[in-house]
Design an enzyme around this catalytic site. Structure first.
Site, PDB file in Angstrom:
ATOM      1  N   LYS A 106       6.243  -1.970   4.718  1.00 52.78           N
ATOM      2  CA  LYS A 106       7.766  -1.674   4.648  1.00 52.78           C
ATOM      3  C   LYS A 106       8.585  -2.912   4.823  1.00 52.78           C
ATOM      4  O   LYS A 106       9.701  -2.713   4.415  1.00 52.78           O
ATOM      5  CB  LYS A 106       8.169  -0.460   5.662  1.00 52.78           C
ATOM      6  CG  LYS A 106       7.581   0.761   5.060  1.00 52.78           C
ATOM      7  CD  LYS A 106       7.970   1.912   5.755  1.00 52.78           C
ATOM      8  CE  LYS A 106       7.468   3.138   5.141  1.00 52.78           C
ATOM      9  NZ  LYS A 106       6.031   3.598   5.467  1.00 52.78           N
TER      10      LYS A 106
HETATM   11  C1  LIG Z   1       5.240   4.212   4.696  1.00 55.34           C
HETATM   12  C2  LIG Z   1       3.721   4.071   4.936  1.00 55.34           C
HETATM   13  C3  LIG Z   1       2.836   4.544   3.742  1.00 55.34           C
HETATM   14  C4  LIG Z   1       3.288   5.619   2.619  1.00 55.34           C
HETATM   15  O1  LIG Z   1       3.933   4.801   1.781  1.00 55.34           O
HETATM   16  P1  LIG Z   1       5.007   5.474   0.707  1.00 55.34           P
HETATM   17  O2  LIG Z   1       5.779   4.434   0.102  1.00 55.34           O
HETATM   18  O3  LIG Z   1       5.905   6.456   1.602  1.00 55.34           O
HETATM   19  O4  LIG Z   1       4.158   6.502  -0.276  1.00 55.34           O
HETATM   20  C5  LIG Z   1       1.548   4.203   3.870  1.00 55.34           C
HETATM   21  N1  LIG Z   1       0.929   3.348   4.823  1.00 55.34           N
HETATM   22  C6  LIG Z   1       1.930   2.992   5.806  1.00 55.34           C
HETATM   23  C7  LIG Z   1       1.223   2.300   6.979  1.00 55.34           C
HETATM   24  C8  LIG Z   1       3.141   3.301   5.991  1.00 55.34           C
HETATM   25  O5  LIG Z   1       3.981   2.635   6.929  1.00 55.34           O
END
Ligand SMILES: *Cc1c(COP(=O)(O)O)cnc(C)c1O
Length: 431
Positions: A107
């Protein structure tokens, strides 16, 4: 570029307004009016381009006019200052590591890009923007880090007291400056409810400019399409059809991958791999979308029962199920299967996957049972250190703690405890 609301009951807005508003007044998600494919020569020559050049070519049509090209390049240079390696697992499988950023989860790129865009838009504005976000763990740290020190933007993060890991808590409570952590006596759902209530509170909205920082915001969602282009650049020379397996929760990341495909990137198939929160795998079987409350798992960043970005994916395929299923497969896996996969990956090549990456690996292997000639990439969305106990106990090996994490471990936690929505509202109005 203008963006429209998927609920079609709100006016179209510029990129700037879509970023500042987060969600349309009719509660719809924003979607770009046009998607113009990149030139064939872009994909032919992609090996000769840097990550920043690739990202710039891919995103400029969505942002153009509102952020000048030089500024956009400067933003991308800041955002993309770490690596995105593709690591070989076996003959037809590799993993794309997205965890080399400051908070060690994927993220970081979206949060940093959104922070820089908002920072740019708030220059010369006298109204401060407040970013309000609820987190079950990773989002809070990435957002806090991305927005730290951005002028004209205040960030308020709600997290459930005692329900995030020590590392995650420190990542969001130790920064200070324009970042405030509100420690909620309750669950993640309680935090999210408070945030939703705030976004519907006309009294509050009349007094301040509030926006969200989760993947419904176009500035957090769209830059994730870079990852797929970076990986394509690395594996194109294999000469095989490429498939991506994406561990999915709110489906923002995989939907961004599908945007890269719309931009002309050759992809044979996307695989949405989930834990037992299987709303989408069920939909791909039955064509019925039945959201449900989430179930707790070891891949907890994907514990989502009603994925907010799935509507964007359906829209990309004009709600035509046949078209969608030609491009998307979706499978669900239990925690037991996930742990077995972590062991198997470790035995195959000594690689320590986190539970989210392991779910991605399982989705890929399931798809490749019938598609043996494809080259598969699963996304590794978090560093194993973020799920230290599970990883170490499952594979029986110590994980070295990276400097990004040791740096926050001895900083002092500062949070404000709240219990009710009124306490949140009072905080927002008083500060
Ligand atoms: C947020 C997250 C996801 C999921 O991603 P999305 O875009 O919400 O599908 C998967 N793995 C980790 C480690 C995350 O922090």
């Amino acid at each position: 570029m203008n963006f429209y609301s998927l609920n079609k009951q709100a006016p179209n807005v510029s990129f700037k307004d879509a970023v500042i508003k987060g969600i349309a007044p009719d509660r719809g998600l924003y979607f770009p009016e046009n998607i113009t494919p990149l030139s064939a020569s872009f994909f032919e020559n992609i090996e000769s381009l840097s990550n920043v050049e690739i990202a710039f070519e891919a995103i400029k049509q969505f942002v153009s006019e509102e952020i000048p090209e030089n500024k956009l390049k400067a933003i991308l240079t800041t955002v993309l200052d770490f690596d995105f390696p593709v690591v070989k697992i076996d003959k037809n499988t590799a993993t794309l590591e997205l965890f080399h950023g400051p908070t060690m989860a994927f993220k970081d790129v979206g949060a940093r890009f959104m922070a820089n865009c908002l920072g740019y838009f708030s220059e010369g504005e006298n109204k401060e923007v407040t970013v309000l976000v609820a987190t079950s763990g990773d989002t809070g740290g990435a957002v806090a880090n991305g927005f730290l020190g951005v002028k004209g933007v205040k960030v308020v993060i709600l997290y459930p007291s005692g329900k995030v890991s020590d590392i995650q808590e420190r990542q969001l409570t130790t920064l200070g400056k324009n970042i405030t952590a509100l420690e909620v006596d309750g669950t993640f759902d309680d935090c999210q409810k408070m945030v939703k209530t705030a976004f519907l509170d006309d009294d509050l909205l009349g007094k301040m400019q509030l926006t969200s920082a989760n993947s419904i915001n176009v500035a957090r969602w769209l830059p994730q399409l870079f990852y797929f282009l970076f990986a394509y650049k690395e594996v194109k020379s294999k000469g095989k059809e490429i498939v991506f397996s994406v561990p999915s929760g709110n489906f923002g990341n995989i939907c961004a991958g599908m945007m890269a495909q719309k931009l002309g990137m050759p992809v044979k198939q996307f695989i949405a791999a989930t834990n037992v929160n299987d709303t989408v795998p069920q939909f791909m079987k039955t064509q019925e979308y039945n959201p449900k409350p989430s179930t707790a798992t070891i891949s907890n960043a994907m514990d989502v029962g009603d994925p907010s970005n799935f509507i964007r994916i359906r829209h990309l395929f004009k709600d035509n199920f046949e078209d969608l299923s030609k491009n998307l497969s979706s499978y669900s896996f239990t925690d037991e299967e996930t742990k077995k996969a972590m062991i198997q990956i470790h035995n195959t090549c000594g690689y320590a996957a986190d539970p989210h990456g392991a779910v991605g690996y399982l989705g890929l292997k399931k798809y490749q049972e019938n598609e043996v000639n494809t080259y598969g990439i699963f996304l590794e969305t978090a560093h194993p250190v973020k799920f230290l106990d599970i990883v170490e106990n499952t594979i029986g090996k110590k994980i070295e703690i990276p400097t990004q994490i040791t740096k926050v471990m001895d900083k002092e936690k500062i949070s404000i405890k709240i219990e009710t929505y009124n306490e949140l509202k009072d905080y927002l109005l008083d500060n």
